[in-house]
Write a protein that holds these residues in place. Structure first.
Motif, PDB file in Angstrom:
ATOM      1  N   LEU A  78      35.248  14.320  56.402  1.00 24.87           N
ATOM      2  CA  LEU A  78      34.955  14.646  54.758  1.00 24.87           C
ATOM      3  C   LEU A  78      33.396  14.100  53.322  1.00 24.87           C
ATOM      4  O   LEU A  78      33.159  13.605  55.269  1.00 24.87           O
ATOM      5  CB  LEU A  78      36.297  13.623  54.121  1.00 24.87           C
ATOM      6  CG  LEU A  78      35.764  12.296  53.757  1.00 24.87           C
ATOM      7  CD1 LEU A  78      35.415  11.906  52.366  1.00 24.87           C
ATOM      8  CD2 LEU A  78      37.330  10.946  54.207  1.00 24.87           C
ATOM      9  N   THR A 122      38.459  20.756  48.171  1.00 24.54           N
ATOM     10  CA  THR A 122      39.284  20.733  48.055  1.00 24.54           C
ATOM     11  C   THR A 122      40.530  20.944  46.355  1.00 24.54           C
ATOM     12  O   THR A 122      41.493  20.717  46.420  1.00 24.54           O
ATOM     13  CB  THR A 122      40.408  19.094  48.033  1.00 24.54           C
ATOM     14  OG1 THR A 122      39.616  18.560  47.070  1.00 24.54           O
ATOM     15  CG2 THR A 122      39.593  18.713  49.507  1.00 24.54           C
ATOM     16  N   TYR A 158      42.213  11.949  49.471  1.00 23.45           N
ATOM     17  CA  TYR A 158      41.885  12.105  50.347  1.00 23.45           C
ATOM     18  C   TYR A 158      43.319  11.411  51.195  1.00 23.45           C
ATOM     19  O   TYR A 158      43.660   9.942  51.379  1.00 23.45           O
ATOM     20  CB  TYR A 158      40.320  11.900  51.098  1.00 23.45           C
ATOM     21  CG  TYR A 158      39.854  12.124  52.412  1.00 23.45           C
ATOM     22  CD1 TYR A 158      40.258  13.364  52.799  1.00 23.45           C
ATOM     23  CD2 TYR A 158      40.563  11.247  53.969  1.00 23.45           C
ATOM     24  CE1 TYR A 158      39.791  13.961  53.912  1.00 23.45           C
ATOM     25  CE2 TYR A 158      40.668  11.615  54.904  1.00 23.45           C
ATOM     26  CZ  TYR A 158      39.844  12.562  55.314  1.00 23.45           C
ATOM     27  OH  TYR A 158      39.728  13.569  55.952  1.00 23.45           O
ATOM     28  N   THR A 199      44.476  10.892  54.304  1.00 19.26           N
ATOM     29  CA  THR A 199      44.023  10.487  55.168  1.00 19.26           C
ATOM     30  C   THR A 199      45.061  11.103  56.660  1.00 19.26           C
ATOM     31  O   THR A 199      44.548  11.841  57.797  1.00 19.26           O
ATOM     32  CB  THR A 199      43.676   8.587  56.017  1.00 19.26           C
ATOM     33  OG1 THR A 199      42.868   8.474  54.819  1.00 19.26           O
ATOM     34  CG2 THR A 199      42.529   8.988  56.828  1.00 19.26           C
ATOM     35  N   VAL A 202      35.611  17.040  49.102  1.00 14.70           N
ATOM     36  CA  VAL A 202      36.296  15.729  48.249  1.00 14.70           C
ATOM     37  C   VAL A 202      35.648  14.663  47.195  1.00 14.70           C
ATOM     38  O   VAL A 202      34.811  14.597  47.271  1.00 14.70           O
ATOM     39  CB  VAL A 202      37.370  14.798  49.001  1.00 14.70           C
ATOM     40  CG1 VAL A 202      38.482  14.013  48.646  1.00 14.70           C
ATOM     41  CG2 VAL A 202      37.689  15.411  50.500  1.00 14.70           C
TER      42      VAL A 202
END
Length: 275
Positions: A253, A205, A240, A242, A234
């Protein structure tokens, strides 16, 4: 020289958001003379070292039983489960001192079991079911066998700013003869998914110029891409989303940095490879 502190990853099962947050905060600040703990997010594909289940939640108890807790895979139930479990049980209101005492003992026994565990006689198959059976024993197993799909076929595609992770994953998967590709470009990733067989896409990411959620959505819109598993790598500090991840079709993840055993375990499960 001080001994290295044991670190245990924890999956919380079935707790209301407020109680789950309270447990997460407590586990993030454990006693100094015991293990350290990290709580996995709900979408994490990492296998936990131990599970803690809400005794008032039937789905959580079913998931804990399906995990088959033992010394190697310790579990704990908090609350009135209404039945005996092959693991520690604590009643509410929760005594944090007692909880950490039990967790430390579970960690000690787990370390001993890991060191003394014999090599398995046969390589087990990873559990591929994503929905826990609540009926436990009354469904004909043949019905679930009919629902199983063939194992995914294709390469693992790494989307990252450098190729070092690709090289590392290729070394881990070398015994299984799985191809591992790499790109730093979202456009190239889309083209590879469209033109070549790809089973898993792992997107870092933090890759510059790549929106991981948008890229996942575009991959999933391609013909025949519904079975491609998209995984986000991540950094906990970066967060993160969701809701965006689930809307885009992200499978789950993995936290960075991660131990090789967690990375390889997740890949084997996604690719349905033997342990």
């Amino acid at each position: 020289m001080h001994a290295k502190r044991q670190s245990l990853s924890v999956r919380l099962l079935g707790f209301p958001s407020s109680e789950g947050a309270e447990l997460g905060t407590a586990l993030a600040h454990p006693p100094r003379d015991g293990p350290s703990y990290s709580c996995l997010l709900g979408d994490s594909l990492q296998e936990p070292d131990l599970m803690i289940a809400n005794g008032d939640d039937l789905s959580a108890l079913a998931a804990l039983l399906a995990w088959q807790p033992d010394a190697l895979r310790p579990g704990m139930v908090i609350g009135s489960a209404g039945m005996d479990f092959p693991c520690a049980q604590l009643s509410r209101p929760l005594d944090m001192f007692q909880m950490f005492k039990l967790l430390a003992e579970m960690g000690r026994k787990r370390a001993e079991a890991v060191n003394n565990a014999p090599a398995p006689a046969a390589a087990p198959q990873h559990e591929r079911r994503r929905r826990i059976r609540l009926d436990l024993d009354i469904t004909d197993p043949a019905d679930f066998i009919k629902m199983r799909r063939q194992a995914p076929r294709g390469a693992v595609l790494i989307v990252d700013k450098r190729g070092a992770l690709r090289d590392h994953v290729a070394r881990l998967l070398a015994p299984h003869q799985v191809a591992v590709e790499w790109t730093e470009s979202a456009a190239a990733a889309l083209r590879l998914c469209a033109e070549t067989p790809v089973a898993v896409v792992m997107i870092n990411t933090s890759t510059p110029g790549v929106d991981p959620y948008a890229l996942c959505s575009e991959i999933k819109r391609q013909d025949g891409a519904e079975r491609i598993a998209v995984v986000l790598l991540v950094n906990q500090a970066s967060g993160y989303d969701t809701a965006r991840a689930r809307a885009a079709g992200v499978r789950g993840l993995l936290d960075k940095p991660m131990a090789d055993r967690h990375l390889l375990g997740a890949l084997k499960k996604l690719l349905s490879l033997p342990s």
